[in-house]
Scaffold this motif. Structure first.
Motif, mmCIF file in Angstrom:
data_model
loop_
_atom_site.group_PDB
_atom_site.id
_atom_site.type_symbol
_atom_site.label_atom_id
_atom_site.label_comp_id
_atom_site.label_asym_id
_atom_site.label_seq_id
_atom_site.Cartn_x
_atom_site.Cartn_y
_atom_site.Cartn_z
ATOM 1 N N ARG A 10 -4.821 11.973 -3.274
ATOM 2 C CA ARG A 10 -6.137 11.663 -3.839
ATOM 3 C C ARG A 10 -6.166 12.221 -5.236
ATOM 4 N N ASP A 23 -12.436 -4.378 2.635
ATOM 5 C CA ASP A 23 -11.271 -3.486 2.645
ATOM 6 C C ASP A 23 -11.366 -2.572 3.865
ATOM 7 N N LYS A 67 -9.370 0.437 3.880
ATOM 8 C CA LYS A 67 -8.853 1.752 3.479
ATOM 9 C C LYS A 67 -9.792 2.431 2.497
ATOM 10 N N GLU A 68 -9.761 3.771 2.510
ATOM 11 C CA GLU A 68 -10.560 4.518 1.544
ATOM 12 C C GLU A 68 -9.917 4.404 0.160
ATOM 13 N N ARG A 69 -10.770 4.167 -0.829
ATOM 14 C CA ARG A 69 -10.327 4.077 -2.219
ATOM 15 C C ARG A 69 -11.218 4.991 -3.059
ATOM 16 N N ILE A 72 -13.419 0.036 -8.437
ATOM 17 C CA ILE A 72 -12.585 0.502 -7.327
ATOM 18 C C ILE A 72 -11.186 0.766 -7.877
ATOM 19 N N HIS A 73 -10.661 1.966 -7.606
ATOM 20 C CA HIS A 73 -9.341 2.345 -8.133
ATOM 21 C C HIS A 73 -8.312 2.280 -7.007
ATOM 22 N N TYR A 74 -7.300 1.454 -7.189
ATOM 23 C CA TYR A 74 -6.232 1.321 -6.199
ATOM 24 C C TYR A 74 -5.025 2.151 -6.626
ATOM 25 N N GLU A 75 -4.387 2.783 -5.630
ATOM 26 C CA GLU A 75 -3.148 3.512 -5.898
ATOM 27 C C GLU A 75 -2.050 2.840 -5.082
ATOM 28 N N ASN A 76 -0.996 2.416 -5.757
ATOM 29 C CA ASN A 76 0.037 1.614 -5.112
ATOM 30 C C ASN A 76 1.419 2.184 -5.382
ATOM 31 N N TYR A 105 -14.303 9.100 -2.633
ATOM 32 C CA TYR A 105 -13.376 8.329 -1.805
ATOM 33 C C TYR A 105 -14.133 7.773 -0.611
ATOM 34 N N GLU A 136 0.827 -1.202 0.000
ATOM 35 C CA GLU A 136 0.000 0.000 0.000
ATOM 36 C C GLU A 136 0.870 1.264 0.000
#
Lengths: 182, 182
Positions: free
Chosen positions: B5, B26, B28-30, B39-43, B19, A80
């Protein structure tokens, strides 16, 4: 290799993107927004996890989620934002197995270009053989080398990591193994 | 830590995202699309590069791009889809320095949680001391340990990797160094 073209709209303004080589010297096609000029990059993801060991046994988790529902895996998941690789590996071990661990050294760094991922596993000493699996895990239990369900392992990187672990343990010395899974 | 964000619109359908914590367990806020439920994940992103060495010297590149224009760096850049970590490191070394190398072992794995990156450097033996820098590089040249412009190094991970390299070389044994840069 065919790369995914999963981006249809600009994350910044919502306009439909077009795939082309940007004008900034780049050599690869990217999703470019004709509205606001945002260039969208798609990059590999890191999966981070541990090889939790207790005496001569290793902890595996039976997956309660897809893909590979019901197959066995080492505790691991997507790294993450805001965490380091070891921190992410410890978090996943806690979330999936409820295991108490002392983190040890980085052990495998396995690239999987076919799916755009890099899997990083750390060795981790289990402080207890009592586990509290999370909702992603049907069962968490210890396996000796002879008990490992090799045909029921969820992912190739997990199988490779377990193989390297038992090989290195037999040799009496743990290295760091970095290679590609093709 | 405040996470970025940066996603305003759905990559799939263009709808403005909100968000929130998804409904799939899950925590965490996505960025979730109220239109198509994507759902968009940022990694974190991987940066891959090399420590190219020739005799007792190391190759550095003077940056011709922002950030840190004019500062010195090891050849490195963002890992691309479809390649492994070593392959990406070799590609960047070719693109930025036009250097002929023989790839060696993984050397540093440095997490930088503050910027959501993991930097992986490999040792690489230079087969020639003639370089052909690409457009991202003003100059590519060899530095002995005493000549390294420590105050003009572009990135902390590059400085740390160079320090570990000269320490290990003095010791006569190269390890793999994995830690966080906080």
């Amino acid at each position: 290799m065919m790369l995914p073209r999963s981006i249809k709209h600009c994350r910044n303004c919502g306009t439909a993107v077009i795939y082309r080589v940007p004008d900034d010297g780049d050599t690869k096609e990217r999703a470019v927004c004709p509205g606001c000029d945002t260039i969208h990059y798609e990059n590999p993801l890191n999966v981070v996890g541990t090889v939790p060991w207790f005496g001569d046994k290793v902890l595996l988790c039976k997956r309660n989620i897809e893909p590979r529902w019901g197959k066995w895996t080492l505790p691991a998941g997507f790294m993450e934002l805001g965490e380091g690789t070891a921190q992410g590996a410890a978090r996943e071990t806690h979330e999936e197995a409820g295991a108490q661990i002392e983190m040890e050294a980085l052990f495998t760094v396995l690239s999987v270009p076919r799916v755009g991922q890099v899997h990083l596993f750390y060795r981790a000493r289990l402080l207890s053989d009592v586990f509290e699996p999370g909702f992603e895990t049907i069962e968490a239990r210890l396996f000796s080398q002879a008990e490992i369900p090799w045909e029921e392992i969820a992912f190739r990187t997990v199988k490779e990591t377990l193989q390297r672990f038992f090989e290195d343990r037999a040799r009496g010395s743990f290295g760091v193994h970095a290679y590609d899974i093709v």
